[in-house]
Structures are given as C-alpha cells and as structure tokens.
Design an enzyme around this catalytic site. Sequence first.
Site, PDB file in Angstrom:
ATOM      1  CG  HIS A  72      -2.036  -0.956   1.158  1.00  0.00           C
ATOM      2  ND1 HIS A  72      -3.310  -0.664   1.553  1.00  0.00           N
ATOM      3  CD2 HIS A  72      -2.074  -2.228   0.707  1.00  0.00           C
ATOM      4  CE1 HIS A  72      -4.094  -1.709   1.344  1.00  0.00           C
ATOM      5  NE2 HIS A  72      -3.354  -2.677   0.842  1.00  0.00           N
ATOM      6  CE1 TYR A 200      -5.152   3.503   8.826  1.00  0.00           C
ATOM      7  CE2 TYR A 200      -5.653   3.407  11.168  1.00  0.00           C
ATOM      8  CZ  TYR A 200      -4.905   2.988  10.087  1.00  0.00           C
ATOM      9  OH  TYR A 200      -3.915   2.053  10.274  1.00  0.00           O
ATOM     10  N   PRO A 292      -4.058  -0.051  18.807  1.00  0.00           N
ATOM     11  CG  PRO A 292      -5.887  -1.353  18.194  1.00  0.00           C
ATOM     12  CD  PRO A 292      -5.265  -0.681  19.371  1.00  0.00           C
ATOM     13  CE  LYS A 296       4.279   3.196  13.680  1.00  0.00           C
ATOM     14  NZ  LYS A 296       3.930   2.690  12.351  1.00  0.00           N
ATOM     15  CE1 TYR A 384      -1.038   3.502   9.624  1.00  0.00           C
ATOM     16  CE2 TYR A 384      -0.143   2.832   7.496  1.00  0.00           C
ATOM     17  CZ  TYR A 384      -1.069   2.685   8.516  1.00  0.00           C
ATOM     18  OH  TYR A 384      -2.020   1.693   8.424  1.00  0.00           O
TER      19      TYR A 384
HETATM   20  P1  FAD Z   1       2.512 -12.308  20.998  1.00  0.00           P
HETATM   21  O1  FAD Z   1       2.105 -12.299  19.594  1.00  0.00           O
HETATM   22  O2  FAD Z   1       1.464 -12.107  22.050  1.00  0.00           O
HETATM   23  O3  FAD Z   1       3.253 -13.673  21.256  1.00  0.00           O
HETATM   24  C1  FAD Z   1       3.530 -14.164  22.541  1.00  0.00           C
HETATM   25  C2  FAD Z   1       3.530 -15.669  22.486  1.00  0.00           C
HETATM   26  O4  FAD Z   1       3.877 -16.183  23.766  1.00  0.00           O
HETATM   27  C3  FAD Z   1       2.155 -16.230  22.161  1.00  0.00           C
HETATM   28  O5  FAD Z   1       2.251 -17.173  21.132  1.00  0.00           O
HETATM   29  C4  FAD Z   1       1.676 -16.828  23.482  1.00  0.00           C
HETATM   30  O6  FAD Z   1       0.810 -17.933  23.269  1.00  0.00           O
HETATM   31  C5  FAD Z   1       2.998 -17.232  24.111  1.00  0.00           C
HETATM   32  N1  FAD Z   1       2.963 -17.303  25.581  1.00  0.00           N
HETATM   33  C6  FAD Z   1       2.276 -16.542  26.457  1.00  0.00           C
HETATM   34  N2  FAD Z   1       2.531 -16.928  27.713  1.00  0.00           N
HETATM   35  C7  FAD Z   1       3.399 -17.952  27.636  1.00  0.00           C
HETATM   36  C8  FAD Z   1       4.031 -18.772  28.608  1.00  0.00           C
HETATM   37  N3  FAD Z   1       3.807 -18.603  29.900  1.00  0.00           N
HETATM   38  N4  FAD Z   1       4.848 -19.737  28.172  1.00  0.00           N
HETATM   39  C9  FAD Z   1       5.084 -19.918  26.861  1.00  0.00           C
HETATM   40  N5  FAD Z   1       4.514 -19.168  25.887  1.00  0.00           N
HETATM   41  C10 FAD Z   1       3.691 -18.200  26.281  1.00  0.00           C
HETATM   42  N6  FAD Z   1      -1.520  -4.898  16.579  1.00  0.00           N
HETATM   43  C11 FAD Z   1      -1.773  -4.108  15.554  1.00  0.00           C
HETATM   44  O7  FAD Z   1      -0.866  -3.362  15.149  1.00  0.00           O
HETATM   45  N7  FAD Z   1      -3.000  -4.115  14.933  1.00  0.00           N
HETATM   46  C12 FAD Z   1      -4.013  -4.939  15.354  1.00  0.00           C
HETATM   47  O8  FAD Z   1      -5.102  -4.927  14.802  1.00  0.00           O
HETATM   48  C13 FAD Z   1      -3.774  -5.764  16.439  1.00  0.00           C
HETATM   49  N8  FAD Z   1      -4.750  -6.573  16.884  1.00  0.00           N
HETATM   50  C14 FAD Z   1      -4.499  -7.315  17.971  1.00  0.00           C
HETATM   51  C15 FAD Z   1      -5.524  -8.117  18.460  1.00  0.00           C
HETATM   52  C16 FAD Z   1      -5.323  -8.869  19.608  1.00  0.00           C
HETATM   53  C17 FAD Z   1      -6.456  -9.729  20.149  1.00  0.00           C
HETATM   54  C18 FAD Z   1      -4.074  -8.815  20.267  1.00  0.00           C
HETATM   55  C19 FAD Z   1      -3.844  -9.599  21.538  1.00  0.00           C
HETATM   56  C20 FAD Z   1      -3.046  -8.048  19.751  1.00  0.00           C
HETATM   57  C21 FAD Z   1      -3.249  -7.285  18.614  1.00  0.00           C
HETATM   58  N9  FAD Z   1      -2.244  -6.485  18.086  1.00  0.00           N
HETATM   59  C22 FAD Z   1      -2.494  -5.710  17.036  1.00  0.00           C
HETATM   60  C23 FAD Z   1      -0.918  -6.432  18.643  1.00  0.00           C
HETATM   61  C24 FAD Z   1       0.049  -7.366  17.924  1.00  0.00           C
HETATM   62  O9  FAD Z   1      -0.634  -8.517  17.521  1.00  0.00           O
HETATM   63  C25 FAD Z   1       1.173  -7.648  18.902  1.00  0.00           C
HETATM   64  O10 FAD Z   1       1.854  -6.435  19.118  1.00  0.00           O
HETATM   65  C26 FAD Z   1       2.132  -8.737  18.449  1.00  0.00           C
HETATM   66  O11 FAD Z   1       1.471  -9.965  18.461  1.00  0.00           O
HETATM   67  C27 FAD Z   1       3.346  -8.766  19.374  1.00  0.00           C
HETATM   68  O12 FAD Z   1       4.090  -9.924  19.159  1.00  0.00           O
HETATM   69  P2  FAD Z   1       4.794 -10.682  20.352  1.00  0.00           P
HETATM   70  O13 FAD Z   1       5.511 -11.802  19.712  1.00  0.00           O
HETATM   71  O14 FAD Z   1       5.526  -9.711  21.182  1.00  0.00           O
HETATM   72  O15 FAD Z   1       3.626 -11.207  21.285  1.00  0.00           O
HETATM   73  C1  DHB Z   2      -5.020  -3.410  10.683  1.00  0.00           C
HETATM   74  C2  DHB Z   2      -4.958  -3.268  12.034  1.00  0.00           C
HETATM   75  C3  DHB Z   2      -4.617  -2.037  12.568  1.00  0.00           C
HETATM   76  O1  DHB Z   2      -4.528  -1.892  13.889  1.00  0.00           O
HETATM   77  C4  DHB Z   2      -4.351  -0.953  11.754  1.00  0.00           C
HETATM   78  O2  DHB Z   2      -4.056   0.235  12.305  1.00  0.00           O
HETATM   79  C5  DHB Z   2      -4.416  -1.116  10.382  1.00  0.00           C
HETATM   80  C6  DHB Z   2      -4.756  -2.354   9.852  1.00  0.00           C
HETATM   81  C7  DHB Z   2      -5.378  -4.734  10.130  1.00  0.00           C
HETATM   82  O3  DHB Z   2      -5.681  -5.644  10.915  1.00  0.00           O
HETATM   83  O4  DHB Z   2      -5.412  -4.887   8.907  1.00  0.00           O
END
Ligand code: FAD
Ligand code: DHB
Length: 391
Positions: A72, A200, A292, A296, A384
């Site tokens: 995009h 947005y 979100p 980021k 962004y």
């Molecule tokens: P995570 O992806 O949370 O990974 C952590 C991993 O550790 C998971 O697989 C979990 O199962 C595992 N874990 C947890 N506890 C334990 C334990 N005790 N032992 C072993 N493993 C464990 N960001 C956006 O920018 N846009 C969005 O729309 C957006 N939507 C989201 C929706 C949801 C429901 C959530 C929760 C987050 C969302 N985020 C979004 C944020 C984004 O997904 C996270 O910032 C990203 O996943 C961060 O990655 P991570 O690897 O740090 O953590």
């Molecule tokens: C999406 C999620 C976001 O939080 C955002 O700012 C833009 C796109 C997505 O899930 O596609």
Amino acid sequence: MRTQVGIVGAGPAGLLLSHLLHRQGIESIIVENRSRDHIEARIRAGVMEHWVAELVDEIGMGARMRQEGLVHEGIEISFSGRRRRIDLKALTGGKSIVVYGQQEFVKDFVAARLAAGTPIHFEVGGVSVHDVEGDGPAIRFSDRDGAPQRIECDFIAGCDGFHGICRPAVPDLKIFERTYPFAWLGILAEAAPSSDELIYSSHDNGFALHSMRSPKLTRLYLQVAPDEDIARWPDDRVWEELQTRLTQDGDWRLNEGKVLQKGITPMRSFVCETMRHGMLFLAGDAAHIVPPTGAKGMNLAAADVLVLSRALAEFYASGATVALDAYPATCLARIWKAQRFSWWMTSMLHIFPDQDTFGRRIQLAEIDFITGNEAGARALAENYVGLPFDA
Ligand code: FAD
Ligand code: DHB
C-alpha cells in the site's frame, strides 16, 4: 536440554529472534504454551512497516509475503463527510507498507524454524524462568505429555506477550500505562475490499477502519464501549454501523459478506522500564502495548528483537556487552516514539465519552489541518511507514 538462547513465546517476536540468531550461528530453543494450530490461526495485526518488509526479504523469508501481501502506497482518512489520501510513497521518499496478516507471518516463521531444526516445544505448561541473575539461567516447563523439562542457556528472551510470565520475573519495574475508554470490535469478512487502501474514519458515532487481507477478504474494525458484550453486535448491526461510519462521502458503499471471525480487543498504552534483568531480556508485547490505531504492535516487536539479535551476535563474536547493556535504552527510544504516534492517532480519531461539542470541533480541525497540509501529512506518513531504524 542446553542451548545458547532460550526463548519463551512463539509469537512474531520469539520466532523472528530465533531466525535472526540462527543466521548468526547462534542456537535457540522456543517454548510456547499454545498449540501450533492455535498460533497459526490467531487473527491479529496486519500492517508491516517498510523496513520490516525489507528485513523479511533480506533474511530470506519474503517469498510468500511478496506473493500474497498487499503493498500500500497510501492510506485514507475520512472525516466530516470527506476523505483525504495520505500519499505515503510521495511523502516519505518512496516508502510503503505491506498488509500481510500476522498469522501468515507466524506460519512462515514456524515452518522455517522447524525446517532448520530449531526445537519449538508447543503446548507446554507451567513455564518459569530461574537464576536469571547469574551466568546459568534456566527455563522450566512441563512438556505436552506432562513430563518436567529444563532448558539451560546463556540468555533468556521473554517474548511471551502481555500476559506472559517473564515480565513478572523482573523486579522493581516502572510501569507507564493508559487505558482508553473504548475497545475495537474487529471482523474478518468474506467480501472484496471496498477500496484499494486502508480507510481510517472518524465519525460522530465513533471510529471505524477498513482494512483487508486479500482480494476476497476484508478486515474491519469499529470503536465500541470498553466492556462491550459481543452478543449485542449481531452481524446485521455490525454492517449497519460500519456503513454509517465508513460511507461518509456520496455513493460509496461498503461490500458486505459472510462474517468469518468477530472479536473485541481492549485499547491500552503500556511501557515497562526496564526491559532487562540479568540474563533475561523482554521483547515485544511482553514489554509494551500500543493501541492498534497506529498499526505499530508487531513492528515494535520486530524492532526489539532486531536490536537484541545484533547485541547477542556482538557478544558471541567478541564477548563485548556494550550493545546488550544498551538494549533497554536503544529499544525504549523507539518504543516511546511509537507510543506517542499510537496515542496521537487514537486520540485524534476516536470519540471520547466525556467529549463535548467543542472537543469534537477541535478534533475535526486537527484532522483537517494534519491531512490538509504537506508538513502535517508528512509527519503522519513518516511515522506510519516506520521511522528509520536507527532514529
Ligand atoms: P505475541 O504475539 O502475544 O506472542 C507471545 C507468544 O507467547 C504467544 O504465542 C503466546 O501464546 C505465548 N505465551 C504466552 N505466555 C506464555 C508462557 N507462559 N509460556 C510460553 N509461551 C507463552 N496490533 C496491531 O498493530 N493491529 C491490530 O489490529 C492488532 N490486533 C491485535 C488483536 C489482539 C487480540 C491482540 C492480543 C493483539 C493485537 N495487536 C495488534 C498487537 C500485535 O498482535 C502484537 O503487538 C504482536 O502480536 C506482538 O508480538 P509478540 O511476539 O511480542 O507477542
Ligand atoms: C489493521 C490493524 C490495525 O490496527 C491498523 O491500524 C491497520 C490495519 C489490520 O488488521 O489490517
């Protein structure tokens, strides 16, 4: 078991870290408390910053992302019955973002780690970290069959997300936090995207976002109350509200289709200082959460582990700990900039329950100002697509 870096969590942070370390000849083992199927199906973020997509290419993981991800070059901001385009590419000297679902990223990296022989222990229980203050830290857990296991390592990377066990193992943390008086209801729908770009939208009823996953799948979000009961949002109501909030200009209508997934995500800003205790390093959502709106979350997780992988590579190459010692400060500088951007986008585009008509007019004037002048639009665009990595 023994390895160099023990990684807790197979989210984007843990998987990318393991891959980056492997490329430097550093061994790791990952423990994950959920199943492979679960983490590969979990629908979350979708936007990859310019440098993250480039990094994924550089480390040989870009094939499917380049085939299925959507590049995009602009986003749209809708308000007061009109839409303005932020030309990301023109405003940032040629940068863009890639829309590629987080679960696709996770699938690609799980497959690559397993193919390279890195052990990933799925469905483990009772994970705990030990002796992180000394030279011989360890991760304990029970495996899928309930047998107790222990990983001895040089370092532990706490990549276990916001509800993990690693952050609580760091004493005397300073927490900086803000919760918002709203949440996002997100759906994935079997409908062709209604626009080529993300929209947005700030509407008097609340914020809405149009995103996508493929030419046949739309991802949509609605601002709802923080304690909203999803049962109060049958599909018809979701579509009606999305139409109202997103179709602010003329004849344009949102394509509707079967709702494949529906969920509510709370909105929070959270930073913990510091991100290290002895040999334990926190990365990704384990250390910080952004609302979100700025897209980021996954990108910050990638930034943390890139810094950590470089610091660990320096240590294993020369014994130097300068970069490891600087890890929290290096990461936090970027984290706070992303926090600022995410907080600002959230504040500018959402309706606050205690907001009066004056506050709303000021908000609309800010959106008009930012999107209507080049310096404002450029500031938005640069944040962004992702700030330069070393900034
Ligand atoms: P995570 O992806 O949370 O990974 C952590 C991993 O550790 C998971 O697989 C979990 O199962 C595992 N874990 C947890 N506890 C334990 C334990 N005790 N032992 C072993 N493993 C464990 N960001 C956006 O920018 N846009 C969005 O729309 C957006 N939507 C989201 C929706 C949801 C429901 C959530 C929760 C987050 C969302 N985020 C979004 C944020 C984004 O997904 C996270 O910032 C990203 O996943 C961060 O990655 P991570 O690897 O740090 O953590
Ligand atoms: C999406 C999620 C976001 O939080 C955002 O700012 C833009 C796109 C997505 O899930 O596609």
